[in-house]
Design a protein around this motif. Structure first.
Motif, PDB file in Angstrom:
ATOM      1  N   CYS A 186       3.563  -3.548   5.983  1.00 55.61           N
ATOM      2  CA  CYS A 186       2.137  -3.847   5.840  1.00 55.61           C
ATOM      3  C   CYS A 186       1.823  -5.295   6.222  1.00 55.61           C
ATOM      4  N   MET A 217      -0.854   0.033  -0.796  1.00 55.64           N
ATOM      5  CA  MET A 217      -0.331  -0.191   0.554  1.00 55.64           C
ATOM      6  C   MET A 217      -0.366   1.072   1.394  1.00 55.64           C
ATOM      7  N   GLN A 220      -3.819   1.431   2.469  1.00 53.59           N
ATOM      8  CA  GLN A 220      -4.111   0.448   3.514  1.00 53.59           C
ATOM      9  C   GLN A 220      -3.711   1.002   4.879  1.00 53.59           C
ATOM     10  N   LEU A 221      -2.528   1.610   4.961  1.00 50.90           N
ATOM     11  CA  LEU A 221      -2.086   2.202   6.213  1.00 50.90           C
ATOM     12  C   LEU A 221      -2.984   3.365   6.623  1.00 50.90           C
TER      13      LEU A 221
END
Length: 332
Positions: A186, A217, A220-221
């Motif tokens: 990330c 995370m 987020q991806l």
């Protein structure tokens, strides 16, 4: 004999005995072991200052041993990414070097993928953690050892694992294998070191990260469009985080469920990889094929994936259209 060099590109080695113990065990496995001159250097928490670690990286690339095995991860490679001569790293791989490690090595492996679409490194054990452990602390894990030896000989062509959640019977997918440590990966988003892989198989692991941080995370991806563009996501081990009273039953399963709720990409669990004793070797950057029967999953590749062909997004798609063209090549 197969030449193998131990090097320290990131965190400092806490105890030199672990490196020496690893070197001895690797020699017993048939490797001709050398320890890089700066492998035991220390500057604050790092294995030497940035210049020394960068020089060591280039020195090993120029020497092109059969195997370049990191002593440990930690943190430090992110500092070097803008200064690495990637052509020297690529040349070493073309000459036969297998670079091996995980954790902070994720930065090096994916930085290479971002620049060289047809080359691969290996996500696998670290010298101190996996070959330098004392017998009192459990010694060397046999599966990790045997998988490493087979991978370094060029004979390893597949790894199998039991998918822990179920529901993916009949899944087949083919694409470029990439990823590694979730936190490190990330940190590359939005930088020149981010690999823009479409139709790939993304594998992820982490340690000492609470499930809500893992979820954050992962999302987020997903929100960056990364997850939806993959053929499949393979999750390894996410251990080490302590539960808190605020969790009220919330855990890793809930984090994974949150990801699955917002993507059609298959998200599998159970990959034997991460900050655990038993781990397989994976050709990160190589083209792999995933097959699932019941809960048994097999991840396979050609015997030497260092120069794996990858179909580039943007090429004209014909009968041989490959997984990285951006089309949906996974089917369930």
């Amino acid at each position: 004999m197969t030449s193998l060099t131990l090097f320290s590109p990131a965190g400092a080695v806490p105890k030199a005995d672990a490196v020496k113990r690893a070197a001895k065990r690797l020699a017993q496995l048939g490797f001709e072991v050398a320890i890089d001159a700066d492998a035991l250097s220390r500057q604050q928490r790092f294995a030497g200052d940035d210049a020394a670690r960068l020089t060591a990286l280039h020195r090993i690339a120029d020497a092109a041993p059969s195997v370049a095995l990191a002593t440990r991860g930690g943190y430090g490679l992110t500092r070097l990414l803008d200064q690495i001569d990637w052509s020297r790293i690529a040349s070493s791989i073309e000459r036969g070097t297998r670079w091996v490690g995980y954790s902070d090595l994720t930065a090096l492996q994916n930085g290479l993928i971002a620049r060289h679409k047809g080359l691969a490194m290996w996500s696998g054990p670290l010298a101190c953690d996996d070959f330098g452990r004392t017998e009192a602390d459990g010694g060397v894990d046999e599966i990790t050892r045997d998988c490493f030896v087979e991978a370094m000989s060029g004979a390893l062509e597949a790894v199998g694992f039991r998918e822990t959640t179920g529901g993916f019977d009949g899944l087949e997918a083919r694409g470029r294998l990439w990823g590694g440590n979730l936190t490190v990966l990330c940190s590359l988003l939005g930088t020149p070191h981010w690999p823009k892989v479409r139709g790939g198989l993304l594998f992820l692991e982490d340690v000492n990260e609470h499930p809500y941080r893992v979820e954050r995370m992962l999302l987020q991806l997903q929100q960056a469009g990364v997850i939806d563009n993959q053929a499949a996501v393979l999750l390894g081990d996410f251990s080490g985080a302590a539960k808190t009273p605020n969790d009220r039953g919330y855990g890793l399963k809930d984090a994974i469920a949150a990801l699955r709720a917002c993507t059609k990409t298959p998200v599998l669990t159970g990959l034997p990889f991460g900050h655990v004793r038993t781990k397989v070797c994976l050709p990160v950057g190589g083209t792999v094929e995933l097959y699932v029967q019941g809960r048994e999953a097999i991840l396979g590749w050609q015997s030497d994936p260092r120069l794996a062909h990858v179909h580039e997004h943007g090429d004209d798609c014909g009968p041989d259209c490959g997984p990285d063209c951006g089309h949906d090549h996974a089917h369930h």
